[in-house]
Design a protein around this motif. Structure first.
Motif, PDB file in Angstrom:
ATOM      1  N   ALA A 264       3.711  11.814  14.608  1.00  0.00           N
ATOM      2  CA  ALA A 264       2.837  11.785  13.435  1.00  0.00           C
ATOM      3  C   ALA A 264       3.270  12.842  12.414  1.00  0.00           C
ATOM      4  CB  ALA A 264       1.385  12.012  13.852  1.00  0.00           C
ATOM      5  N   GLU A 265       3.598  14.044  12.897  1.00  0.00           N
ATOM      6  CA  GLU A 265       4.076  15.080  11.982  1.00  0.00           C
ATOM      7  C   GLU A 265       5.387  14.664  11.329  1.00  0.00           C
ATOM      8  OE1 GLU A 265       3.599  19.310  12.724  1.00  0.00           O
ATOM      9  OE2 GLU A 265       2.899  18.800  14.743  1.00  0.00           O
ATOM     10  N   LEU A 266       6.277  14.062  12.115  1.00  0.00           N
ATOM     11  CA  LEU A 266       7.549  13.588  11.574  1.00  0.00           C
ATOM     12  C   LEU A 266       7.322  12.541  10.494  1.00  0.00           C
ATOM     13  CD1 LEU A 266      10.638  13.477  11.639  1.00  0.00           C
ATOM     14  CD2 LEU A 266      10.465  11.843  13.545  1.00  0.00           C
ATOM     15  N   TRP A 267       6.388  11.626  10.742  1.00  0.00           N
ATOM     16  CA  TRP A 267       6.057  10.598   9.753  1.00  0.00           C
ATOM     17  C   TRP A 267       5.576  11.235   8.446  1.00  0.00           C
ATOM     18  CZ3 TRP A 267       6.214   5.358   9.011  1.00  0.00           C
ATOM     19  CH2 TRP A 267       5.389   4.835   8.010  1.00  0.00           C
ATOM     20  N   ILE A 268       4.665  12.189   8.554  1.00  0.00           N
ATOM     21  CA  ILE A 268       4.089  12.808   7.362  1.00  0.00           C
ATOM     22  C   ILE A 268       5.145  13.521   6.534  1.00  0.00           C
ATOM     23  CG2 ILE A 268       2.570  14.715   6.644  1.00  0.00           C
ATOM     24  CD1 ILE A 268       0.693  13.759   8.958  1.00  0.00           C
ATOM     25  N   HIS A 269       6.006  14.302   7.191  1.00  0.00           N
ATOM     26  CA  HIS A 269       7.082  14.972   6.469  1.00  0.00           C
ATOM     27  C   HIS A 269       8.023  13.957   5.829  1.00  0.00           C
ATOM     28  CE1 HIS A 269       6.502  19.255   7.403  1.00  0.00           C
ATOM     29  NE2 HIS A 269       6.052  18.862   8.596  1.00  0.00           N
ATOM     30  N   SER A 270       8.314  12.882   6.548  1.00  0.00           N
ATOM     31  CA  SER A 270       9.237  11.875   6.036  1.00  0.00           C
ATOM     32  C   SER A 270       8.652  11.128   4.844  1.00  0.00           C
ATOM     33  CB  SER A 270       9.624  10.888   7.147  1.00  0.00           C
ATOM     34  OG  SER A 270      10.377  11.534   8.153  1.00  0.00           O
ATOM     35  N   VAL A 271       7.351  10.872   4.867  1.00  0.00           N
ATOM     36  CA  VAL A 271       6.708  10.215   3.727  1.00  0.00           C
ATOM     37  C   VAL A 271       6.867  11.068   2.476  1.00  0.00           C
ATOM     38  CG1 VAL A 271       4.468   9.582   2.725  1.00  0.00           C
ATOM     39  CG2 VAL A 271       5.088   8.806   5.022  1.00  0.00           C
ATOM     40  N   ASN A 272       6.711  12.379   2.621  1.00  0.00           N
ATOM     41  CA  ASN A 272       6.889  13.270   1.474  1.00  0.00           C
ATOM     42  C   ASN A 272       8.311  13.157   0.920  1.00  0.00           C
ATOM     43  OD1 ASN A 272       4.242  14.215   1.690  1.00  0.00           O
ATOM     44  ND2 ASN A 272       4.829  15.905   3.030  1.00  0.00           N
ATOM     45  N   VAL A 273       9.293  13.073   1.818  1.00  0.00           N
ATOM     46  CA  VAL A 273      10.679  12.927   1.376  1.00  0.00           C
ATOM     47  C   VAL A 273      10.886  11.569   0.709  1.00  0.00           C
ATOM     48  CG1 VAL A 273      13.085  12.803   2.129  1.00  0.00           C
ATOM     49  CG2 VAL A 273      11.560  14.503   3.141  1.00  0.00           C
ATOM     50  N   MET A 274      10.305  10.519   1.303  1.00  0.00           N
ATOM     51  CA  MET A 274      10.440   9.184   0.718  1.00  0.00           C
ATOM     52  C   MET A 274       9.936   9.158  -0.717  1.00  0.00           C
ATOM     53  SD  MET A 274      11.899   7.243   2.989  1.00  0.00           S
ATOM     54  CE  MET A 274      12.830   8.754   3.322  1.00  0.00           C
TER      55      MET A 274
ATOM     56  N   ILE B 289       0.851  -1.191   0.000  1.00  0.00           N
ATOM     57  CA  ILE B 289       0.000   0.000   0.000  1.00  0.00           C
ATOM     58  C   ILE B 289       0.890   1.246   0.000  1.00  0.00           C
ATOM     59  CG2 ILE B 289      -1.724   1.295   1.311  1.00  0.00           C
ATOM     60  CD1 ILE B 289      -2.690  -1.339   2.476  1.00  0.00           C
ATOM     61  N   PRO B 290       0.607   2.247  -0.823  1.00  0.00           N
ATOM     62  CA  PRO B 290       1.403   3.481  -0.777  1.00  0.00           C
ATOM     63  C   PRO B 290       1.468   4.049   0.635  1.00  0.00           C
ATOM     64  CG  PRO B 290      -0.044   3.500  -2.676  1.00  0.00           C
ATOM     65  CD  PRO B 290      -0.437   2.295  -1.858  1.00  0.00           C
ATOM     66  N   LEU B 291       2.629   4.549   1.012  1.00  0.00           N
ATOM     67  CA  LEU B 291       2.805   5.072   2.362  1.00  0.00           C
ATOM     68  C   LEU B 291       1.751   6.124   2.708  1.00  0.00           C
ATOM     69  CD1 LEU B 291       6.699   5.460   2.385  1.00  0.00           C
ATOM     70  CD2 LEU B 291       5.367   3.778   3.688  1.00  0.00           C
ATOM     71  N   ARG B 292       1.440   6.997   1.757  1.00  0.00           N
ATOM     72  CA  ARG B 292       0.496   8.071   2.065  1.00  0.00           C
ATOM     73  C   ARG B 292      -0.938   7.561   2.149  1.00  0.00           C
ATOM     74  NH1 ARG B 292       0.179  12.651   0.422  1.00  0.00           N
ATOM     75  NH2 ARG B 292       2.389  12.955  -0.038  1.00  0.00           N
ATOM     76  N   ALA B 293      -1.180   6.330   1.713  1.00  0.00           N
ATOM     77  CA  ALA B 293      -2.534   5.769   1.778  1.00  0.00           C
ATOM     78  C   ALA B 293      -2.736   4.899   3.009  1.00  0.00           C
ATOM     79  CB  ALA B 293      -2.822   4.959   0.516  1.00  0.00           C
TER      80      ALA B 293
ATOM     81  N   ILE C 192      -3.666   8.818  11.647  1.00  0.00           N
ATOM     82  CA  ILE C 192      -3.343   9.497  10.399  1.00  0.00           C
ATOM     83  C   ILE C 192      -4.031   8.753   9.261  1.00  0.00           C
ATOM     84  CG2 ILE C 192      -1.152  10.485  11.154  1.00  0.00           C
ATOM     85  CD1 ILE C 192       0.281   8.184   9.768  1.00  0.00           C
ATOM     86  N   LYS C 193      -4.554   9.514   8.329  1.00  0.00           N
ATOM     87  CA  LYS C 193      -5.186   8.955   7.137  1.00  0.00           C
ATOM     88  C   LYS C 193      -4.803   9.815   5.945  1.00  0.00           C
ATOM     89  CE  LYS C 193      -9.167   6.836   9.462  1.00  0.00           C
ATOM     90  NZ  LYS C 193      -8.669   5.465   9.278  1.00  0.00           N
ATOM     91  N   ASN C 194      -4.480   9.157   4.826  1.00  0.00           N
ATOM     92  CA  ASN C 194      -4.088   9.872   3.603  1.00  0.00           C
ATOM     93  C   ASN C 194      -2.970  10.869   3.878  1.00  0.00           C
ATOM     94  OD1 ASN C 194      -6.139   8.529   2.061  1.00  0.00           O
ATOM     95  ND2 ASN C 194      -7.642   9.930   2.965  1.00  0.00           N
ATOM     96  N   ASN C 195      -2.042  10.443   4.747  1.00  0.00           N
ATOM     97  CA  ASN C 195      -0.863  11.240   5.120  1.00  0.00           C
ATOM     98  C   ASN C 195      -1.228  12.585   5.731  1.00  0.00           C
ATOM     99  OD1 ASN C 195       1.951  10.810   5.261  1.00  0.00           O
ATOM    100  ND2 ASN C 195       2.300  12.416   3.765  1.00  0.00           N
ATOM    101  N   GLU C 196      -2.319  12.588   6.487  1.00  0.00           N
ATOM    102  CA  GLU C 196      -2.717  13.769   7.243  1.00  0.00           C
ATOM    103  C   GLU C 196      -3.102  13.364   8.660  1.00  0.00           C
ATOM    104  OE1 GLU C 196      -5.887  15.731   5.227  1.00  0.00           O
ATOM    105  OE2 GLU C 196      -4.607  16.495   3.608  1.00  0.00           O
TER     106      GLU C 196
ATOM    107  N   HIS D 204       7.935   4.385  -2.145  1.00  0.00           N
ATOM    108  CA  HIS D 204       6.497   4.637  -2.084  1.00  0.00           C
ATOM    109  C   HIS D 204       5.724   3.695  -1.169  1.00  0.00           C
ATOM    110  CE1 HIS D 204       6.711   7.605  -5.319  1.00  0.00           C
ATOM    111  NE2 HIS D 204       7.527   6.774  -5.934  1.00  0.00           N
ATOM    112  N   THR D 205       6.288   2.554  -0.791  1.00  0.00           N
ATOM    113  CA  THR D 205       5.569   1.571   0.022  1.00  0.00           C
ATOM    114  C   THR D 205       6.468   1.086   1.163  1.00  0.00           C
ATOM    115  OG1 THR D 205       6.353  -0.335  -1.243  1.00  0.00           O
ATOM    116  CG2 THR D 205       4.343   0.767  -2.044  1.00  0.00           C
ATOM    117  N   LEU D 206       5.878   0.376   2.109  1.00  0.00           N
ATOM    118  CA  LEU D 206       6.685  -0.223   3.179  1.00  0.00           C
ATOM    119  C   LEU D 206       7.683  -1.227   2.617  1.00  0.00           C
ATOM    120  CD1 LEU D 206       4.106  -0.832   6.060  1.00  0.00           C
ATOM    121  CD2 LEU D 206       5.976   0.828   6.008  1.00  0.00           C
ATOM    122  N   LYS D 207       7.286  -1.935   1.578  1.00  0.00           N
ATOM    123  CA  LYS D 207       8.218  -2.874   0.949  1.00  0.00           C
ATOM    124  C   LYS D 207       9.439  -2.125   0.414  1.00  0.00           C
ATOM    125  CE  LYS D 207       6.556  -6.350  -1.325  1.00  0.00           C
ATOM    126  NZ  LYS D 207       5.881  -7.158  -2.372  1.00  0.00           N
ATOM    127  N   ASP D 208       9.207  -0.954  -0.184  1.00  0.00           N
ATOM    128  CA  ASP D 208      10.321  -0.141  -0.669  1.00  0.00           C
ATOM    129  C   ASP D 208      11.208   0.308   0.506  1.00  0.00           C
ATOM    130  OD1 ASP D 208       9.323  -0.286  -3.246  1.00  0.00           O
ATOM    131  OD2 ASP D 208       8.283   1.657  -3.123  1.00  0.00           O
TER     132      ASP D 208
END
Length: 233
Positions: free
Chosen positions: A206-216, A44-48, A77-81, A222-226
């Motif tokens: 949670a904020e750190l996760w969201i910012h990091s997903v954008n960087v990823m 699943i995409p990280l932001r999803a 968090i949902k949809n990276n928010e 794009h996914t946990l597998k990645d």
């Protein structure tokens, strides 16, 4: 609503408290963990991803030496928010709390003497989380205490996928050698206010996760597998 979430909500609705002598409470925890473990989220995409970011304040660092959970805080968090859906509770504890912990967390003995029992708080927290992925900063601390608490309260094992925000920060060159939550937050201009309060720290993570997903995503991850593949290189 997906079938797993529906099942967990149905079970949580019949649990009246989380006493370890309550078969419904133990059954709920075990079913929630089984359902979450079976959930396929690697592709699943990280932001999803739907996640519950949580933090624990504890009497110390070693559950195997009788340290215990004093409070649990979580935010969804949902949809990276970050959503407005939060959880916070003190946990009953009837022993003296060290001056160091009282000063660090602001938790006083009267706060936990009047708090719900650990088993009850765990039941409500898992009902809040439903079948979400769990996320925490320095997650080994949370995992160790959750494993200890679930076994003591329900003879249940902690099986849920728990992702450490450090997994993402380690993949960012400027943060590769930075593990402390405050330092990671400041890198992204996140004000680290309210530290060592379980809910506030969960929101920071949670904020750190969201910012990091954008960087990823900018790095082609794009996914946990990645994420796991990149960490194994």
């Amino acid at each position: 609503m997906n079938p797993v979430t529906q099942l967990i909500r149905q079970l949580s609705g019949i649990v009246q408290g989380g006493d370890k002598n309550n078969p419904a409470g133990a059954a709920f925890i075990k079913e929630a963990e089984k359902a979450a473990k079976e959930k396929m989220d690697l592709d699943i995409p990280l932001r999803a991803l739907s996640g519950t970011v949580f933090d624990l304040e504890t009497t110390g660092f070693f559950p195997q030496k009788q340290d215990r959970i004093l409070s649990i805080g979580g935010v969804k968090i949902k949809n990276n928010e970050i959503t407005d859906d939060t959880f916070y509770s003190f946990v009953y504890y009837d022993q003296p709390i060290s001056e160091t912990i009282r000063h660090l967390t602001g938790i006083q003995e009267e706060d936990v003497l009047n708090a719900p029992a650990e088993a009850d708080v765990l039941t409500r927290f898992f009902a809040f989380a439903e079948d979400d992925l769990f996320i925490a900063h320095h997650a080994a601390h949370e995992k160790g205490f959750m494993q200890d608490a679930l076994w003591r309260s329900f003879r249940a094992t902690f099986q849920r996928r728990l992702i450490d925000t450090i997994f993402l920060t380690k993949l960012q060159p400027d943060l590769r050698d930075t593990a402390e939550l405050e330092a990671c937050c400041r890198y992204f201009n996140i004000e680290p206010a309210g530290r060592h309060h379980a809910l506030h720290d969960a929101k920071l993570a949670a904020e750190l996760w969201i910012h990091s997903v954008n960087v990823m995503e900018s790095m082609g991850i794009h996914t946990l597998k990645d994420v796991y593949r990149a960490l194994s290189r």
